[in-house]
Enzyme design. Structure first.
Site, PDB file in Angstrom:
ATOM      1  N   THR A  17     -19.808  -8.847   0.542  1.00  0.00           N
ATOM      2  CA  THR A  17     -19.244  -8.498  -0.631  1.00  0.00           C
ATOM      3  C   THR A  17     -19.772  -6.974  -1.282  1.00  0.00           C
ATOM      4  O   THR A  17     -20.899  -7.003  -1.217  1.00  0.00           O
ATOM      5  CB  THR A  17     -19.267  -9.470  -1.699  1.00  0.00           C
ATOM      6  OG1 THR A  17     -20.416  -9.929  -2.204  1.00  0.00           O
ATOM      7  CG2 THR A  17     -18.111 -10.649  -1.480  1.00  0.00           C
ATOM      8  N   ARG A  32     -17.178 -14.863  -3.542  1.00  0.00           N
ATOM      9  CA  ARG A  32     -17.100 -14.687  -4.759  1.00  0.00           C
ATOM     10  C   ARG A  32     -18.182 -15.914  -5.400  1.00  0.00           C
ATOM     11  O   ARG A  32     -18.979 -15.550  -6.236  1.00  0.00           O
ATOM     12  CB  ARG A  32     -15.773 -15.266  -5.645  1.00  0.00           C
ATOM     13  CG  ARG A  32     -14.938 -13.999  -5.364  1.00  0.00           C
ATOM     14  CD  ARG A  32     -13.731 -14.365  -6.082  1.00  0.00           C
ATOM     15  NE  ARG A  32     -12.667 -13.370  -5.851  1.00  0.00           N
ATOM     16  CZ  ARG A  32     -11.756 -13.069  -4.640  1.00  0.00           C
ATOM     17  NH1 ARG A  32     -11.827 -13.946  -3.867  1.00  0.00           N
ATOM     18  NH2 ARG A  32     -10.956 -12.233  -4.528  1.00  0.00           N
ATOM     19  N   GLN A  88     -21.512  -5.789   8.129  1.00  0.00           N
ATOM     20  CA  GLN A  88     -19.896  -5.468   7.850  1.00  0.00           C
ATOM     21  C   GLN A  88     -19.825  -4.024   8.134  1.00  0.00           C
ATOM     22  O   GLN A  88     -20.312  -3.272   7.236  1.00  0.00           O
ATOM     23  CB  GLN A  88     -19.536  -6.013   6.728  1.00  0.00           C
ATOM     24  CG  GLN A  88     -18.031  -5.974   6.497  1.00  0.00           C
ATOM     25  CD  GLN A  88     -17.614  -4.711   5.915  1.00  0.00           C
ATOM     26  OE1 GLN A  88     -18.498  -4.330   4.760  1.00  0.00           O
ATOM     27  NE2 GLN A  88     -16.660  -3.828   6.346  1.00  0.00           N
ATOM     28  N   VAL A  94     -13.285 -20.964  -0.463  1.00  0.00           N
ATOM     29  CA  VAL A  94     -14.188 -22.351  -0.303  1.00  0.00           C
ATOM     30  C   VAL A  94     -15.033 -22.503  -1.645  1.00  0.00           C
ATOM     31  O   VAL A  94     -15.809 -21.515  -1.902  1.00  0.00           O
ATOM     32  CB  VAL A  94     -15.245 -21.960   0.868  1.00  0.00           C
ATOM     33  CG1 VAL A  94     -16.171 -23.286   0.880  1.00  0.00           C
ATOM     34  CG2 VAL A  94     -14.477 -21.883   2.204  1.00  0.00           C
ATOM     35  N   SER A 128     -22.400  -5.821   3.125  1.00  0.00           N
ATOM     36  CA  SER A 128     -21.118  -5.060   3.091  1.00  0.00           C
ATOM     37  C   SER A 128     -21.601  -3.498   3.416  1.00  0.00           C
ATOM     38  O   SER A 128     -22.531  -3.185   2.760  1.00  0.00           O
ATOM     39  CB  SER A 128     -20.591  -4.967   1.617  1.00  0.00           C
ATOM     40  OG  SER A 128     -19.715  -3.924   1.690  1.00  0.00           O
ATOM     41  N   THR A 160     -14.332  -5.311   9.794  1.00  0.00           N
ATOM     42  CA  THR A 160     -13.549  -5.488   9.059  1.00  0.00           C
ATOM     43  C   THR A 160     -12.034  -4.802   9.670  1.00  0.00           C
ATOM     44  O   THR A 160     -12.079  -3.824   9.538  1.00  0.00           O
ATOM     45  CB  THR A 160     -13.449  -5.310   7.515  1.00  0.00           C
ATOM     46  OG1 THR A 160     -14.853  -6.028   7.296  1.00  0.00           O
ATOM     47  CG2 THR A 160     -12.600  -5.662   6.722  1.00  0.00           C
ATOM     48  N   GLY A 220     -12.346 -17.787   2.437  1.00  0.00           N
ATOM     49  CA  GLY A 220     -11.259 -17.531   1.482  1.00  0.00           C
ATOM     50  C   GLY A 220     -11.097 -18.737   0.548  1.00  0.00           C
ATOM     51  O   GLY A 220     -10.809 -19.770   1.236  1.00  0.00           O
ATOM     52  N   TYR A 223     -13.603  -6.716 -11.351  1.00  0.00           N
ATOM     53  CA  TYR A 223     -13.696  -6.274  -9.779  1.00  0.00           C
ATOM     54  C   TYR A 223     -14.088  -7.517  -8.971  1.00  0.00           C
ATOM     55  O   TYR A 223     -13.497  -7.614  -7.637  1.00  0.00           O
ATOM     56  CB  TYR A 223     -14.836  -5.207  -9.759  1.00  0.00           C
ATOM     57  CG  TYR A 223     -15.125  -4.773  -8.236  1.00  0.00           C
ATOM     58  CD1 TYR A 223     -14.086  -4.002  -7.498  1.00  0.00           C
ATOM     59  CD2 TYR A 223     -16.083  -5.252  -7.550  1.00  0.00           C
ATOM     60  CE1 TYR A 223     -14.028  -3.370  -6.316  1.00  0.00           C
ATOM     61  CE2 TYR A 223     -16.306  -4.795  -6.131  1.00  0.00           C
ATOM     62  CZ  TYR A 223     -15.260  -4.013  -5.494  1.00  0.00           C
ATOM     63  OH  TYR A 223     -15.342  -3.737  -4.283  1.00  0.00           O
ATOM     64  N   HIS A 228      -9.497 -11.550   3.202  1.00  0.00           N
ATOM     65  CA  HIS A 228     -10.150 -10.527   2.402  1.00  0.00           C
ATOM     66  C   HIS A 228     -10.176 -11.227   1.003  1.00  0.00           C
ATOM     67  O   HIS A 228     -10.451 -10.401   0.221  1.00  0.00           O
ATOM     68  CB  HIS A 228      -9.545  -9.057   2.295  1.00  0.00           C
ATOM     69  CG  HIS A 228     -10.546  -8.105   2.406  1.00  0.00           C
ATOM     70  ND1 HIS A 228     -10.931  -7.246   3.248  1.00  0.00           N
ATOM     71  CD2 HIS A 228     -11.183  -7.552   1.406  1.00  0.00           C
ATOM     72  CE1 HIS A 228     -11.640  -6.483   2.701  1.00  0.00           C
ATOM     73  NE2 HIS A 228     -11.979  -6.592   1.696  1.00  0.00           N
TER      74      HIS A 228
HETATM   75  C1  FNR Z   1     -15.109  -8.561  -0.902  1.00  0.00           C
HETATM   76  N1  FNR Z   1     -14.733  -8.681   0.519  1.00  0.00           N
HETATM   77  C2  FNR Z   1     -15.272  -7.758   1.319  1.00  0.00           C
HETATM   78  N2  FNR Z   1     -15.080  -7.822   2.797  1.00  0.00           N
HETATM   79  C3  FNR Z   1     -15.450  -6.712   3.447  1.00  0.00           C
HETATM   80  O1  FNR Z   1     -15.307  -6.863   4.601  1.00  0.00           O
HETATM   81  N3  FNR Z   1     -16.115  -5.627   2.964  1.00  0.00           N
HETATM   82  C4  FNR Z   1     -16.373  -5.555   1.806  1.00  0.00           C
HETATM   83  O2  FNR Z   1     -16.975  -4.693   1.339  1.00  0.00           O
HETATM   84  C5  FNR Z   1     -15.900  -6.427   0.963  1.00  0.00           C
HETATM   85  N4  FNR Z   1     -16.121  -6.365  -0.462  1.00  0.00           N
HETATM   86  C6  FNR Z   1     -15.707  -7.505  -1.392  1.00  0.00           C
HETATM   87  C7  FNR Z   1     -15.920  -7.410  -2.852  1.00  0.00           C
HETATM   88  C8  FNR Z   1     -15.401  -8.526  -3.571  1.00  0.00           C
HETATM   89  C9  FNR Z   1     -15.820  -8.390  -5.021  1.00  0.00           C
HETATM   90  C10 FNR Z   1     -15.087  -9.724  -2.958  1.00  0.00           C
HETATM   91  C11 FNR Z   1     -14.400 -10.923  -3.838  1.00  0.00           C
HETATM   92  C12 FNR Z   1     -14.447  -9.693  -1.462  1.00  0.00           C
HETATM   93  C13 FNR Z   1     -13.994  -9.833   1.161  1.00  0.00           C
HETATM   94  C14 FNR Z   1     -15.261 -11.068   1.437  1.00  0.00           C
HETATM   95  O3  FNR Z   1     -15.848 -10.791   2.492  1.00  0.00           O
HETATM   96  C15 FNR Z   1     -14.391 -12.352   1.835  1.00  0.00           C
HETATM   97  O4  FNR Z   1     -13.474 -12.047   2.611  1.00  0.00           O
HETATM   98  C16 FNR Z   1     -13.906 -13.184   0.627  1.00  0.00           C
HETATM   99  O5  FNR Z   1     -14.688 -12.861  -0.699  1.00  0.00           O
HETATM  100  C17 FNR Z   1     -13.702 -14.512   0.802  1.00  0.00           C
HETATM  101  O6  FNR Z   1     -13.160 -15.119  -0.219  1.00  0.00           O
HETATM  102  P1  FNR Z   1     -13.780 -15.976  -1.379  1.00  0.00           P
HETATM  103  O7  FNR Z   1     -15.062 -16.874  -0.877  1.00  0.00           O
HETATM  104  O8  FNR Z   1     -14.276 -14.838  -2.344  1.00  0.00           O
HETATM  105  O9  FNR Z   1     -12.795 -16.924  -2.193  1.00  0.00           O
END
Ligand code: FNR
Length: 366
Positions: free
Chosen positions: A80, A314, A130, A293, A108, A158, A291, A26, A259
């Site tokens: 997240t 992540r 968020q 980084v 989140s 978002t 994204g 996930y 995302h």
């Molecule tokens: C997310 N992201 C995300 N974004 C958002 O607006 N609401 C959310 O609930 C979530 N949940 C979420 C869960 C998981 C497991 C991931 C990996 C990502 C997106 C997050 O805010 C962000 O845009 C990305 O994770 C950035 O990329 P990296 O740093 O994971 O590569």
């Protein structure tokens, strides 16, 4: 003795070893073929640094501001979902790490900790909430009111989720939130009687997906402005056209984001669209990116291309898995040190010294 954690990827490898498959997949997965997922990371490597020398880097200042708030270095924590799958203290631990490191944390909507819990256990952290806009606008109103009361400094709307992206691993695993966990901020919200889908305990996210409003347009930013005075950050902008509409809508900031490659596959890597968006916005609102980084040089490159700050998703989850708040702190400190090193080795004593001319895209080399 355990191997030392010397880079962000070490934390991911650790998480892969210890997390249940359901949770790791996930966190890690992107949409469909995951082509954007790979590209988010790979694209950074196609930008080459052009360091300057003999520029007195004996004293480095990594600090900057976002929305007028000072942060100690330009790496913030992205929203997240469901962080209690990684560690029992979940989002609270992540917020505490951001607090300890003097940077911003985003909660989140699909968190497993409450807005109020963050305010209580990480009272000093600069925090953003968020948000989604629901078919039932009262749910959005209630959540915004709670964010205001709990001392959140901005809402981060978002805009790239009219529906959820398709993640193959989650489908294969029949992903569900483990039954002992809850989407904490929906407690007491009756989705069923709102006619917007059911909020069954222990469910996956699909039922909540049904509550999101796919009919949203730019006019709905006015609705959000009408219910709060908090600054609005729009998350999920990928084109100059939409960035201009965001400026016209009067938002305080945008996050150039796909995302984490979890929504529409085969969109470009965020670092590759950042320059055209920064050029279009012309300083009329702040521009952040997320994204892929994973390195201090990635942070440096994003700033050289005009981002005011970056967000990590992540990497924070993997740090949380490793050792709760201390683990997230380790990830942030690692990125801080790597970023400091990238600045010194490029001849930049402060973030304002980081300039577009310090980067070349690899396509410009013969
Ligand atoms: C997310 N992201 C995300 N974004 C958002 O607006 N609401 C959310 O609930 C979530 N949940 C979420 C869960 C998981 C497991 C991931 C990996 C990502 C997106 C997050 O805010 C962000 O845009 C990305 O994770 C950035 O990329 P990296 O740093 O994971 O590569």
């Amino acid at each position: 003795m355990a191997e030392p954690m010397v880079c962000v990827d070490d934390f991911e490898r650790f998480a892969f070893q210890v997390l249940p498959r359901n949770a790791f997949d996930y966190y890690r997965s992107g949409a469909n073929d995951q082509s954007t997922l790979k590209d988010n990371v790979a694209a950074f490597k196609r930008w080459k640094l052009a360091p300057r020398v003999l520029r007195d880097v004996s004293c480095l200042d990594l600090s900057t501001t976002i929305l007028g708030h000072q942060i100690s270095f330009p790496v913030c924590v992205a929203a997240t979902a469901m962080q209690c799958m990684a560690h029992p203290h979940g989002e609270v631990a992540t917020a505490q790490a951001a607090q300890a490191m003097g940077t911003a944390f985003t909660l989140s909507t699909f968190a497993t900790s409450t807005l109020e819990g963050i305010a209580e256990d990480a009272p000093q952290v600069l925090r953003f909430f968020q948000l989604f806009i629901y078919k039932n606008r009262d749910i959005t109103r209630q959540l915004v009111r709670r964010a205001e009361r709990a001392g959140f400094s901005a809402v981060c709307l978002t805009v790239d989720v009219p529906c959820f992206g398709k993640r193959l691993a989650d489908d294969r695993n029949k992903f569900k939130l483990p039954p002992h966990l809850k989407l904490a901020n929906f407690e007491g919200i009756d989705f069923k009687s709102s006619g917007v889908g059911s909020a069954k305990e222990g469910s996956g996210l699909d039922e909540y997906g049904a509550s999101l409003d796919p009919s949203l347009t730019w006019k709905d930013i006015d609705f959000l402005k009408s219910i709060t005075n908090l600054p609005i950050i729009l998350k999920g902008i990928l084109t100059a056209e939409d960035a201009l509409l965001a400026v016209d809508a009067g938002v305080a900031a945008i996050i150039v984001s796909n995302h984490g490659a979890r929504q529409l596959d085969t969109v470009p890597a965020t670092i590759d669209v950042l320059p055209e968006i920064v050029a279009a916005v012309k300083d009329r609102c702040e521009v952040y990116m997320d994204g892929g980084v994973r390195l201090g040089t990635d942070v440096f490159k994003a700033l050289a291309l005009g981002a005011k700050a970056v967000f990590i998703g992540r990497p924070a989850l993997y740090g949380l898995t490793y050792n709760g708040a201390k683990g997230v702190e380790s990830v942030l400190r690692l990125l801080q040190r790597e970023f400091a090193s990238a600045m010194a080795l490029s001849g930049c004593a402060s973030v304002s010294d980081i300039q577009p001319c310090m980067l070349r895209h690899q396509t410009t080399f013969p």
